[in-house]
Design an enzyme around this catalytic site. Structure first.
Site, mmCIF file in Angstrom:
data_model
loop_
_atom_site.group_PDB
_atom_site.id
_atom_site.type_symbol
_atom_site.label_atom_id
_atom_site.label_comp_id
_atom_site.label_asym_id
_atom_site.label_seq_id
_atom_site.Cartn_x
_atom_site.Cartn_y
_atom_site.Cartn_z
ATOM 1 N N GLY A 1 -9.098 -9.465 -0.307
ATOM 2 C CA GLY A 1 -7.884 -9.930 0.463
ATOM 3 C C GLY A 1 -7.424 -11.352 0.496
ATOM 4 O O GLY A 1 -6.305 -11.731 0.131
ATOM 5 N N ARG B 1 0.905 -1.090 -0.126
ATOM 6 C CA ARG B 1 0.033 -0.137 -0.146
ATOM 7 C C ARG B 1 0.792 1.249 0.008
ATOM 8 O O ARG B 1 0.528 2.232 -0.515
ATOM 9 C CB ARG B 1 -0.926 -0.201 1.222
ATOM 10 N N GLY C 1 -12.665 -3.697 0.828
ATOM 11 C CA GLY C 1 -14.080 -3.329 0.744
ATOM 12 C C GLY C 1 -14.497 -2.244 -0.299
ATOM 13 O O GLY C 1 -15.594 -2.337 -0.745
ATOM 14 N N LYS D 1 -20.007 -16.094 1.825
ATOM 15 C CA LYS D 1 -21.406 -15.819 2.045
ATOM 16 C C LYS D 1 -22.077 -15.314 0.763
ATOM 17 O O LYS D 1 -21.722 -14.032 0.501
ATOM 18 C CB LYS D 1 -21.620 -14.791 3.296
HETATM 19 P P1 AMP Z 1 -15.449 -14.186 1.747
HETATM 20 O O1 AMP Z 1 -14.803 -13.271 2.797
HETATM 21 O O2 AMP Z 1 -16.875 -14.168 1.723
HETATM 22 O O3 AMP Z 1 -14.758 -13.889 0.403
HETATM 23 O O4 AMP Z 1 -15.029 -15.725 2.142
HETATM 24 C C1 AMP Z 1 -13.764 -16.154 2.127
HETATM 25 C C2 AMP Z 1 -13.748 -17.488 3.103
HETATM 26 O O5 AMP Z 1 -14.499 -18.388 2.548
HETATM 27 C C3 AMP Z 1 -12.389 -18.096 3.140
HETATM 28 O O6 AMP Z 1 -11.776 -18.148 4.484
HETATM 29 C C4 AMP Z 1 -12.695 -19.625 2.852
HETATM 30 O O7 AMP Z 1 -12.092 -20.513 3.594
HETATM 31 C C5 AMP Z 1 -14.205 -19.768 2.725
HETATM 32 N N1 AMP Z 1 -14.594 -20.670 2.042
HETATM 33 C C6 AMP Z 1 -14.536 -20.766 0.652
HETATM 34 N N2 AMP Z 1 -15.268 -22.080 0.044
HETATM 35 C C7 AMP Z 1 -15.359 -22.838 1.249
HETATM 36 C C8 AMP Z 1 -16.432 -23.725 1.306
HETATM 37 N N3 AMP Z 1 -16.698 -24.629 0.660
HETATM 38 N N4 AMP Z 1 -16.686 -24.117 2.912
HETATM 39 C C9 AMP Z 1 -16.293 -23.384 3.707
HETATM 40 N N5 AMP Z 1 -15.810 -22.156 3.629
HETATM 41 C C10 AMP Z 1 -15.498 -21.750 2.611
#
Ligand code: AMP
Length: 398
Positions: free
Chosen positions: A353, A37, A376, A200
C-alpha cells in the site's frame, strides 16, 4: 502455473461466478475514490462477456463482520462497472449474495449481462469458510473463476470452500499477478535486487529471509534498518527498533553472506529532534545518530549507494517506504527511490500500500512494469508461502 486458467475451461453461455477483490476505498458520500481494483478485473469480465456468459460478480467490501451494513454495500461498484463496460451490457445489483431471490435474478438475466452480488461478508459463513455458505454460492453457477488476488491469503468460503463444488480456474488478473511474481522472484532476469522498507522487521523477516536466498542484492531502508544497525553494535538514538529481533537479524546477515547475497544498509540518515514534521533535522552518517534524536529517513549518501547498487539490475522488486514518508520532511528518500526505480531499464515490480501510494503521489504509476493489486497476498508470496486461494483452484491435468 499448474492451475486451470480461464481459457482452459468452457465458459461459453455458462453461469460464471467471478470472485473479485472490489474492496475499494469510498468517500463519505459512498463514491469510489480509487477504482484500480475494478479496472484490473476488466480483462476477465470482457472475456466472459465475449463468451456470452452470465457474469456473476462476488466480492467483499470492508469489514461488516457477518452482518448486513448499508455502509458496505457493493452498489457503488455497479455504477462504476457500467461506466467501464459496453453500454449494451446491463449491469444489475443482486438483493443478496445467496438465496432463492438471487437465483431468480440470475435466472432472469440475459447471457452477456453482469450481476453484482451483495457483499459476501454480510454473511458470517464467508469469513468462517462455512461449507453450507460455500454450497449456496456454488449453486448460483456452473463455473467459478478466481480473480481476487488481493484476498488469496484468506481461507474464506469464496476463496477455498467453493472450489471443491464447481470447476474452478484463475482469471486474467490472478494469472498476471502470479506470472509477474514468478518472473521477478523465482525465475528473474539477473542481476535481481529487492528494495525493502517499512517499519517492522518482525512483519517482514520472512520476506527478507526468503528473498535473501533468491536475490543477488537486498537493500534495506525504512525503520527496519535500525534493528540491523543495533545488531551490529551501532547506536541508533531513539529510532524505532525491535530488540526481540536482534539475534534473528544477526543470523540472517550471516546466512545471506553464506548465500552470496549482498545486503545493503543505509550509510546516512535524516535525523530529527522528535517525530514531528516541523522538528529540527540534520543529516548524519550511520555511526553518528545522536543519542536523543530519531532517524526518520535515509540520507543522500544512501540514495546514491542504493542508486549505484540498482544500476546493473535487470529486475527490481520494491516493497516499503524508505522513511516516515507521510511527513514531507522525511519523504525525500522514498521519492528519490521512486525516481530511481521508475527511470530504471530493469523490469520493476512494486507491491504494498505505501509503495503504491508513493508512486501515485509522484504520478509515476505508469513508469513501472507491474504494480501488484494485493497488499497482504503479495507479501505472503514474497515470504515464499503458498496462497490458499490459489492452492484451492482446480489442477491443470498434464
Ligand atoms: P510497513 O507497514 O511495515 O511497510 O511500514 C510502513 C510505515 O513505516 C510507514 O507508515 C512509514 O512512516 C514507516 N517508517 C518508515 N521508516 C520509518 C522510520 N525511519 N521511522 C519511523 N517510521 C518509519
Amino acid at each position: 502455473m499448474n492451475k486451470l486458467f480461464i481459457r482452459d475451461i468452457d465458459v461459453r453461455k455458462k453461469k460464471v461466478l467471478v470472485r473479485t477483490d472490489y474492496n475499494v476505498p469510498l468517500d463519505e458520500e459512498g463514491e469510489i475514490t480509487d477504482d484500480t481494483r475494478i479496472r484490473a478485473t476488466l480483462p476477465t469480465i470482457d472475456y466472459l462477456l465475449d463468451e456470452k456468459a452470465k457474469v456473476i460478480i462476488a466480492s467483499h467490501l470492508g469489514r461488516p463482520d457477518g452482518k448486513v451494513n448499508p455502509k458496505y454495500t457493493l452498489r457503488p461498484v455497479v455504477r462504476r462497472l457500467q461506466r467501464f463496460l459496453n453500454e449494451k451490457v446491463k449491469v444489475s445489483m443482486a438483493t443478496d449474495c445467496i438465496g432463492p431471490e438471487v437465483k431468480k435474478q440470475i435466472g432472469e438475466m440475459n447471457y452477456g449481462d453482469v450481476i453484482v452480488l451483495e457483499n459476501l461478508r454480510f454473511h458470517p459463513g464467508e469469513a468462517g469458510n462455512d461449507p453450507g455458505f460455500a454450497k449456496e454460492l456454488a449453486s448460483l453457477c456452473d463455473v467459478f473463476i478466481q480473480d481476487a488476488f488481493g484476498n488469496c491469503h484468506r481461507k474464506h468460503a469464496s476463496m477455498i470452500g467453493i472450489n471443491n463444488l464447481v470447476p474452478s480456474a484463475a482469471g486474467f488478473l490472478l494469472k498476471k499477478e502470479i506470472d509477474y511474481f514468478e518472473k521477478s522472484v523465482n525465475n528473474p532476469m539477473r542481476p535481481v535486487a529487492a528494495l525493502l522498507g517499512g517499519a517492522k522487521v518482525s512483519d517482514k523477516i520472512k520476506i527478507i529471509d526468503n528473498l535473501s536466498k533468491k536475490m543477488d542484492k537486498v537493500l534495506i531502508g525504512g525503520a527496519m534498518a535500525f534493528t540491523f544497525l543495533k545488531a551490529q553494535g551501532f547506536g541508533i538514538g531513539k529510532s524505532l527498533v525491535e530488540d526481540s529481533m536482534l539475534d534473528v537479524v544477526k543470523n540472517l546477515m550471516d546466512t545471506s553472506r553464506r548465500n552470496g547475497t549482498k545486503l545493503y544498509l543505509p550509510v546516512d540518515f535524516v535525523v530529527a529532534e522528535n517525530f514531528n514534521g516541523r522538528a529540527e533535522t540534520k543529516v548524519v552518517p550511520y555511526q553518528e545518530i545522536p543519542e536523543k534524536w530519531i532517524a526518520l529517513d535515509i540520507g543522500p549518501a544512501t540514495t546514491k549507494l542504493f542508486s549505484e547498487a540498482l544500476q546493473d539490475a535487470k529486475t527490481i522488486l520494491w516493497n516499503g517506504p524508505m522513511g516516515a514518508f507521510e511527513l514531507d520532511a522525511f519523504s525525500r528518500g522514498t521519492y528519490a527511490m521512486v525516481d530511481i526505480v521508475t527511470n530504471s531499464h530493469a523490469s520493476t515490480i512494486v507491491g504494498g500500500g505505501d509503495t503504491d501510494m508513493a508512486l501515485h503521489k509522484a504520478g509515476k504509476t505508469h513508469d513501472v512494469t507491474f504494480i501488484s493489486t494485493g497488499g497482504g497476498a503479495f507479501l505472503k508470496l514474497l515470504e515464499g508461502s503458498e496462497l490458499p486461494g490459489i492452492a484451492a483452484l482446480s489442477d491443470r491435468k498434464v
